[in-house]
Design an enzyme around this catalytic site. Structure first.
Site, PDB file in Angstrom:
ATOM      1  N   LYS A 124    -121.024 -51.359  58.810  1.00 38.31           N
ATOM      2  CA  LYS A 124    -119.684 -51.970  59.053  1.00 38.31           C
ATOM      3  C   LYS A 124    -119.562 -52.896  57.389  1.00 38.31           C
ATOM      4  O   LYS A 124    -120.479 -52.971  56.960  1.00 38.31           O
ATOM      5  CB  LYS A 124    -119.483 -53.185  60.134  1.00 38.31           C
ATOM      6  CG  LYS A 124    -118.145 -53.371  60.535  1.00 38.31           C
ATOM      7  CD  LYS A 124    -117.647 -52.412  61.343  1.00 38.31           C
ATOM      8  CE  LYS A 124    -116.133 -52.426  61.873  1.00 38.31           C
ATOM      9  NZ  LYS A 124    -115.825 -51.499  62.963  1.00 38.31           N
ATOM     10  N   ASP A 164    -110.659 -50.227  60.062  1.00 39.34           N
ATOM     11  CA  ASP A 164    -110.671 -51.232  61.001  1.00 39.34           C
ATOM     12  C   ASP A 164    -109.486 -52.266  60.901  1.00 39.34           C
ATOM     13  O   ASP A 164    -108.534 -51.720  60.030  1.00 39.34           O
ATOM     14  CB  ASP A 164    -112.126 -52.079  60.779  1.00 39.34           C
ATOM     15  CG  ASP A 164    -112.288 -52.891  62.217  1.00 39.34           C
ATOM     16  OD1 ASP A 164    -112.907 -52.208  62.988  1.00 39.34           O
ATOM     17  OD2 ASP A 164    -112.284 -54.024  61.911  1.00 39.34           O
TER      18      ASP A 164
END
Ligand code: 2IT
Length: 444
Positions: A124, A164
């Site tokens: 991430k 995201d």
């Protein structure tokens, strides 16, 4: 396993990373029984090795805004675990981004990606840069500056970022464009790309579609129909949009969306062109939903409030972590909610989750419910590697099959008498796969 001592030593090493600790605790509590039944996990120190990311890149992102002023943001990439495949996970551009939130997201991503059955590890990244109120030119310059640092650390078989919160098709375009210029190769490396340059059909809808396929399975397992059910959705971004589309298609009625400014209640249902209007709201870049009530006067805008006070059958948090707390959970339960599914990552606080489980509400965690997004990213990687493009039906069928399979894995590992603990099911299924892959590959 000594959960408390693992958590306290983690806290001592990484003070203040509350979201990361919350995510770790949830997993450890879920897997404790299974862990204790398998001495090999302890012998290989799987937990100690799983709770530290493989590595973290932190870098400065200087860029020039439209007034000619220099801005400085922070950039990160957390390469969490690559036991089952290249690091894979989104980039988040949001003012709230810090190491704690990206570590929690990377940790969750590792198990989520394992659940998809596709060979993807967990990663991430992102920045505290907020696209809100920025011009296209500013966003492009920021993305290019971000990529100048990150490009050396990613690649199609190394680490494959995606979108995201705050990173959609536009940002992926700018990021990938700069990546290609620097790396001098065109092998994918990002997912969520535009259809013209290697993106996959259905990827924009996939998180929301997958979530509704999962919710449909949850209801079916209890012999409950979805038609006519009322749905509260929070957020109004890409994920909320896909969820509203599929919920409506399945015959449910979406009655709320929300933004940082408050929520909209629309008793007529948010369907048809109103779902398209969500994208217009998003594209305005203002991050507010209030204009919806002006355009559709039958609806009402509730400033500064969250939608969980409304009486609905299904609640779908689709915005950000910890957006649904214990009080919200109490309100939903008092109003007789049938099903709560986290579409955002860790959308519910630990107290809210505990309450849903205690009251045996049909509840499922983000890493199962929203896995359709990254699963379809995995399908985009496959298409890029094969240099082909599948049709929408092919991708959608695969996505549907993957979500059904994740639901089955949750039932297998989460069944507790008449109740299914989907939190336990998802965590155990994901953990077992990652742990076995780590053991097989030795101490690395
Ligand atoms: O949280 C997530 O799973 C995502 N933001 C999607 C990640 C991806 O690689 O598609």
């Amino acid at each position: 396993m000594k959960i408390d001592s693992i958590l306290s030593s983690l806290e001592a090493k990484h003070p203040g990373e509350s979201e990361f600790l919350q995510a770790v605790k949830e997993v450890l509590v879920s897997i404790e029984d299974v862990y204790n039944q398998h001495p090999e996990f302890e012998k290989h120190r799987i937990i100690e090795r799983l709770v530290e990311p493989d590595r973290i890149f932190t870098f400065k992102v200087p860029w020039v805004d439209d007034r000619g002023d220099i801005q400085v943001n922070l950039g990160y990439r957390v390469q969490f675990n690559n036991a089952i495949g290249p690091y894979k996970g989104g980039l988040r551009f949001h003012a709230s981004v810090n190491l704690s939130s990206l570590k929690f997201l990377g940790f969750e991503q590792t198990f989520k990606n394992a659940l998809t059955t596709l060979p993807m590890g967990g990663g991430k990244g992102g920045s505290d840069f907020s696209p809100k109120g920025k011009s296209n030119g500013e966003i492009m310059r920021f993305c290019q500056a971000f990529m100048l640092e990150l490009w050396r650390n990613i690649g199609p078989d190394t680490d494959v970022p995606a979108g995201d919160i705050g990173v959609g098709a536009r940002e992926i375009g700018y990021l990938y464009g700069m990546y290609k210029k620097l790396a001098r190769e065109n092998t994918g490396t990002f997912t969520g790309k535009g259809l013209e340059y290697g993106g996959s059909l259905v990827r924009p809808e996939a998180t929301g579609f997958g979530a509704l396929y999962f919710v449909h399975e949850m209801l079916k397992a209890k012999n409950i129909g979805i038609e006519g059910k009322t749905v509260a959705i929070s957020g109004f971004g890409n994920v909320a949009w896909g969820a509203a589309l599929k919920a409506t298609e399945l015959g449910a009625k979406v009655v709320t969306i929300s933004g940082p400014d408050g929520y909209i209640y629309d008793p007529d249902g948010i369907s048809g062109e109103k779902i398209g209007y969500m994208l217009e709201l998003r594209d305005s870049g203002e991050d507010i939903v209030a204009p919806y009530a002006v355009k559709y006067p039958n609806s009402t805008f509730h400033a500064g409030k969250k939608p969980w006070v409304e009486k609905v059958d299904i609640a779908l948090p689709c915005a950000i972590q910890n957006e649904l707390n214990e009080k919200d959970a109490e309100a939903l339960i008092a109003n007789g909610v049938t099903c709560v599914a986290e579409v955002s990552n860790m959308g519910c606080t630990a107290e809210a989750v505990d309450l849903f489980l205690e009251k045996q509400v049909l509840f499922a965690p983000g890493k199962a419910v929203n896995a359709g997004g990254v699963a379809t990213s995995g399908l985009e990687m496959s298409q890029n590697a094969m240099h082909i493009q599948w049709g929408a039906e092919e991708v959608d069928q695969r996505l549907h099959g993957i979500m059904r399979n994740i639901h089955e894995q949750c039932l297998k590992f989460g069944k507790d008498g008449n109740y299914t603990n989907y939190v336990k099911g998802a965590n155990v299924a994901g953990f077992m796969k990652v742990a076995r892959a780590m053991i097989a590959q030795g101490v690395v």
